[in-house]
Design an enzyme around this catalytic site. Structure first.
Site, PDB file in Angstrom:
ATOM      1  N   SER A   1     -16.626   2.486 -35.078  1.00  0.00           N
ATOM      2  CA  SER A   1     -15.880   1.570 -34.192  1.00  0.00           C
ATOM      3  C   SER A   1     -16.695   1.353 -32.931  1.00  0.00           C
ATOM      4  O   SER A   1     -17.444   2.247 -32.497  1.00  0.00           O
ATOM      5  CB  SER A   1     -14.529   2.198 -33.813  1.00  0.00           C
TER       6      SER A   1
ATOM      7  N   TYR B   1      -9.980   9.470 -30.834  1.00  0.00           N
ATOM      8  CA  TYR B   1     -10.499   8.421 -31.728  1.00  0.00           C
ATOM      9  C   TYR B   1     -11.958   8.095 -31.380  1.00  0.00           C
ATOM     10  O   TYR B   1     -12.826   8.062 -32.256  1.00  0.00           O
ATOM     11  CB  TYR B   1      -9.615   7.176 -31.599  1.00  0.00           C
TER      12      TYR B   1
HETATM   13  N1  NAP Z   1      -8.870  -2.943 -37.295  1.00  0.00           N
HETATM   14  C1  NAP Z   1      -9.711  -2.767 -36.276  1.00  0.00           C
HETATM   15  O1  NAP Z   1      -9.642  -3.493 -35.261  1.00  0.00           O
HETATM   16  C2  NAP Z   1     -10.774  -1.705 -36.326  1.00  0.00           C
HETATM   17  C3  NAP Z   1     -11.683  -1.636 -35.261  1.00  0.00           C
HETATM   18  C4  NAP Z   1     -12.673  -0.659 -35.304  1.00  0.00           C
HETATM   19  C5  NAP Z   1     -12.759   0.213 -36.362  1.00  0.00           C
HETATM   20  N2  NAP Z   1     -11.853   0.141 -37.380  1.00  0.00           N
HETATM   21  C6  NAP Z   1     -11.984   1.110 -38.462  1.00  0.00           C
HETATM   22  O2  NAP Z   1     -11.957   0.456 -39.701  1.00  0.00           O
HETATM   23  C7  NAP Z   1     -11.510   1.370 -40.716  1.00  0.00           C
HETATM   24  C8  NAP Z   1     -10.472   0.680 -41.587  1.00  0.00           C
HETATM   25  O3  NAP Z   1      -9.297   0.450 -40.805  1.00  0.00           O
HETATM   26  P1  NAP Z   1      -8.409  -0.882 -40.915  1.00  0.00           P
HETATM   27  O4  NAP Z   1      -8.667  -1.667 -39.706  1.00  0.00           O
HETATM   28  O5  NAP Z   1      -8.589  -1.506 -42.257  1.00  0.00           O
HETATM   29  O6  NAP Z   1      -6.954  -0.249 -40.731  1.00  0.00           O
HETATM   30  P2  NAP Z   1      -5.795   0.045 -41.788  1.00  0.00           P
HETATM   31  O7  NAP Z   1      -5.364  -1.222 -42.418  1.00  0.00           O
HETATM   32  O8  NAP Z   1      -4.803   0.854 -41.007  1.00  0.00           O
HETATM   33  O9  NAP Z   1      -6.503   0.972 -42.883  1.00  0.00           O
HETATM   34  C9  NAP Z   1      -6.689   2.361 -42.691  1.00  0.00           C
HETATM   35  C10 NAP Z   1      -6.953   2.996 -44.036  1.00  0.00           C
HETATM   36  O10 NAP Z   1      -7.187   4.408 -43.864  1.00  0.00           O
HETATM   37  C11 NAP Z   1      -6.340   5.107 -44.759  1.00  0.00           C
HETATM   38  N3  NAP Z   1      -5.952   6.407 -44.226  1.00  0.00           N
HETATM   39  C12 NAP Z   1      -5.446   6.682 -42.995  1.00  0.00           C
HETATM   40  N4  NAP Z   1      -5.162   7.998 -42.901  1.00  0.00           N
HETATM   41  C13 NAP Z   1      -5.487   8.558 -44.098  1.00  0.00           C
HETATM   42  C14 NAP Z   1      -5.406   9.869 -44.636  1.00  0.00           C
HETATM   43  N5  NAP Z   1      -4.925  10.921 -43.930  1.00  0.00           N
HETATM   44  N6  NAP Z   1      -5.832  10.079 -45.912  1.00  0.00           N
HETATM   45  C15 NAP Z   1      -6.324   9.047 -46.638  1.00  0.00           C
HETATM   46  N7  NAP Z   1      -6.426   7.785 -46.197  1.00  0.00           N
HETATM   47  C16 NAP Z   1      -5.999   7.541 -44.938  1.00  0.00           C
HETATM   48  C17 NAP Z   1      -5.115   4.218 -44.944  1.00  0.00           C
HETATM   49  O11 NAP Z   1      -4.458   4.570 -46.162  1.00  0.00           O
HETATM   50  P3  NAP Z   1      -2.874   4.272 -46.435  1.00  0.00           P
HETATM   51  O12 NAP Z   1      -2.547   2.969 -45.744  1.00  0.00           O
HETATM   52  O13 NAP Z   1      -2.798   4.197 -47.919  1.00  0.00           O
HETATM   53  O14 NAP Z   1      -2.112   5.441 -45.881  1.00  0.00           O
HETATM   54  C18 NAP Z   1      -5.766   2.846 -45.003  1.00  0.00           C
HETATM   55  O15 NAP Z   1      -6.256   2.592 -46.288  1.00  0.00           O
HETATM   56  C19 NAP Z   1     -10.984   2.600 -39.963  1.00  0.00           C
HETATM   57  O16 NAP Z   1     -11.905   3.651 -40.038  1.00  0.00           O
HETATM   58  C20 NAP Z   1     -10.847   2.101 -38.541  1.00  0.00           C
HETATM   59  O17 NAP Z   1     -10.964   3.155 -37.599  1.00  0.00           O
HETATM   60  C21 NAP Z   1     -10.864  -0.796 -37.385  1.00  0.00           C
END
Ligand code: NAP
Length: 248
Positions: A144, A157
């Site tokens: 991130s 985080y």
């Molecule tokens: N969206 C943003 O603006 C943003 C910005 C910077 C970085 N990121 C990074 O991008 C990555 C993907 O996030 P996203 O934006 O797609 O958000 P998201 O839609 O909330 O996806 C998060 C994923 O992580 C899984 N997860 C969370 N806790 C878990 C656990 N204890 N065990 C197994 N799986 C777990 C969730 O699984 P379930 O839903 O099945 O529980 C989901 O598939 C993350 O690493 C996040 O930090 C996102």
């Protein structure tokens, strides 16, 4: 032309999330077979699986609580048994427990570090031996921009995501000559995710974004695919943030 990722076995964690689903779909387009993991939302991971199967890919979908340190080993073993050794690891699952630094207790700190940093480390440690043996591998950590700026989620985080960069810098030079690349993709403010559910058209970003809108999961996936295809790119953090941070 055939993609260099065709026929590879990819393990994608968090394939039920917005970014993970988009990466899974793009990897299926490239011809990779997929081991998709989810935490709580099986149906979301199944959507990506259905798409990949329709492209003719072999797919397994499996639940894994990545706060459990036994989960990474079990996942890598299952992927190897059912699809073959993992060629591409996309450590994407992440948790974002929004809290001011004063309110982060040890439980929240440890829970964040377990999913965001310890699990990617254990996954990398598990997949590297067969990648080295087979002289091909790609490890991509989804970190991130918070790792570089501190961000808005919290100290736990930001520290967990910065930890991925240190991990990458340690591993990448040690496995580069074995055909294995290790990189990090650092997005910011990507909509249509559970972490930042803002609507792509109308979502208001918490900070100004030079391109004038929040990012799309498919834009993150496009960058992920470019990084996974490229055998000369290693030990790098690429930011994808609409121009927020003037570097990388
Ligand atoms: N969206 C943003 O603006 C943003 C910005 C910077 C970085 N990121 C990074 O991008 C990555 C993907 O996030 P996203 O934006 O797609 O958000 P998201 O839609 O909330 O996806 C998060 C994923 O992580 C899984 N997860 C969370 N806790 C878990 C656990 N204890 N065990 C197994 N799986 C777990 C969730 O699984 P379930 O839903 O099945 O529980 C989901 O598939 C993350 O690493 C996040 O930090 C996102």
């Amino acid at each position: 032309m055939t993609s260099p990722l065709a026929g590879r076995v990819a393990l994608i964690t968090g394939a039920s999330g917005g970014i993970g689903k988009a990466i899974a779909r793009r990897l299926a387009d490239e011809g990779a077979d997929l081991c998709l993991t989810y935490g709580r939302n099986a149906d979301d991971a199944e959507q990506a699986a259905d798409y990949a199967r329709a492209q003719g890919r072999r797919v397994i979908v499996t639940a894994a609580d990545l706060s459990d340190p036994q989960a990474p080993g079990a996942l890598v073993g299952q992927a190897a048994d059912e699809l073959g050794p993992v060629d591409l690891l996309v450590a994407n699952a992440g948790t974002a427990d929004i809290k001011g630094w004063q309110k982060i207790d040890l439980e929240s700190w440890n829970a964040t570090l377990a999913v965001n940093l310890t699990a990617p480390w254990l996954l990398a440690q598990q997949v590297l031996p067969t990648m080295i043996e087979r002289r091909y591998g790609r490890i991509l950590f989804i970190s991130s921009v918070a790792a570089l700026t501190g961000g808005v989620v919290g100290a736990h985080y930001a520290a967990s995501k910065a930890g991925l960069h240190g991990l990458m810098h340690h591993l990448a030079p040690r496995v580069a000559a074995d055909g294995v690349t290790v990189n990090s993709l650092a997005p910011a403010l990507v909509g249509e995710t559970k972490m930042f559910p803002a609507d792509l058209e109308t979502g208001t970003p918490p900070i100004p974004i030079p391109v004038g809108r929040i990012g799309r999961p498919d834009e993150v996936a496009d960058m992920a695919i470019a990084m996974l295809r490229n055998g000369y790119l290693t030990n790098k953090v690429y930011t994808l943030d609409g121009g927020i941070l003037p570097r990388d």
